[in-house]
Design a protein around this motif. Sequence first.
Motif, PDB file in Angstrom:
ATOM      1  N   ASP A  13      21.623  18.381  27.918  1.00  0.00           N
ATOM      2  CA  ASP A  13      21.928  17.097  25.969  1.00  0.00           C
ATOM      3  C   ASP A  13      21.321  15.847  26.371  1.00  0.00           C
ATOM      4  OD1 ASP A  13      22.544  19.049  25.094  1.00  0.00           O
ATOM      5  OD2 ASP A  13      24.648  18.371  25.072  1.00  0.00           O
ATOM      6  N   VAL A  36      17.585  16.087  27.459  1.00  0.00           N
ATOM      7  CA  VAL A  36      16.762  16.152  26.026  1.00  0.00           C
ATOM      8  C   VAL A  36      16.831  14.895  24.830  1.00  0.00           C
ATOM      9  CG1 VAL A  36      16.561  17.223  23.387  1.00  0.00           C
ATOM     10  CG2 VAL A  36      17.030  18.426  26.147  1.00  0.00           C
ATOM     11  N   LEU A  37      17.970  14.031  24.966  1.00  0.00           N
ATOM     12  CA  LEU A  37      18.384  13.265  24.175  1.00  0.00           C
ATOM     13  C   LEU A  37      17.125  11.942  24.949  1.00  0.00           C
ATOM     14  CD1 LEU A  37      21.660  12.453  23.308  1.00  0.00           C
ATOM     15  CD2 LEU A  37      19.833  12.461  21.934  1.00  0.00           C
ATOM     16  N   LYS A  55      14.132  12.644  26.525  1.00  0.00           N
ATOM     17  CA  LYS A  55      12.994  13.373  26.031  1.00  0.00           C
ATOM     18  C   LYS A  55      12.499  12.217  24.939  1.00  0.00           C
ATOM     19  CE  LYS A  55      12.637  17.019  29.166  1.00  0.00           C
ATOM     20  NZ  LYS A  55      12.225  18.458  28.962  1.00  0.00           N
ATOM     21  N   ASP A  56      13.711  11.937  24.187  1.00  0.00           N
ATOM     22  CA  ASP A  56      12.619  11.615  22.963  1.00  0.00           C
ATOM     23  C   ASP A  56      12.988  10.444  23.104  1.00  0.00           C
ATOM     24  OD1 ASP A  56      12.353  14.363  21.855  1.00  0.00           O
ATOM     25  OD2 ASP A  56      15.170  14.612  21.003  1.00  0.00           O
ATOM     26  N   HIS A  57      12.726   9.275  23.656  1.00  0.00           N
ATOM     27  CA  HIS A  57      13.012   7.756  23.412  1.00  0.00           C
ATOM     28  C   HIS A  57      12.402   7.793  24.620  1.00  0.00           C
ATOM     29  CE1 HIS A  57      16.087   8.743  21.021  1.00  0.00           C
ATOM     30  NE2 HIS A  57      16.129   7.919  20.169  1.00  0.00           N
ATOM     31  N   PRO A  58      11.366   7.386  25.056  1.00  0.00           N
ATOM     32  CA  PRO A  58      10.605   7.048  26.330  1.00  0.00           C
ATOM     33  C   PRO A  58      10.899   5.942  27.054  1.00  0.00           C
ATOM     34  CG  PRO A  58       9.289   7.100  24.388  1.00  0.00           C
ATOM     35  CD  PRO A  58       9.904   7.684  24.054  1.00  0.00           C
TER      36      PRO A  58
END
Length: 154
Positions: free
Chosen positions: A45, A48-49, A51-54
């Motif tokens: 998790d 995944v989080l 990856k959404d916030h570079p």
Amino acid sequence: MDQRSMVKNQLHLEKTEATPNERSLKRIAERIKFLNGQEKEIKMDIAVLLKDHPDIMERIKNICTIPGVGELTAVIVLAETNGFELIRNKKQLTGYAGLDVREKQSGTSVKGKPRISRKGNRHLRKSLHLPSLSSVKYNESHKNLCENRCQKRG
């Protein structure tokens, strides 16, 4: 991880009894397996989080360049400090973590040993403990700094 350590201690205690209960051993082993699975899910998790916030991932990579600090520690540090929003310098960070040194003193005659204050964020302090030990053990510059401090103060 804390719960898993606690359950492993229970398993060790159960195994060292004079007559260990097989059903209890089985339940504890299943609980450890469950906690391991939960840890993997949580780490996935987090990945995944990230990856959404570079931008946060870039900060984590920057923190991971510190010897002894891994991705999980970097995530905890960023989460507990709110991305260093209110931190202006390293003195504020050490105070917020409760790693600032306090001397116990009462008048002129009673002087105690200097210790960390432990009045700050315990989760942050706890997450930085093992990386600091690892850094002192394997990083030569940190090792020399620690030895010099210990020679000065005993």
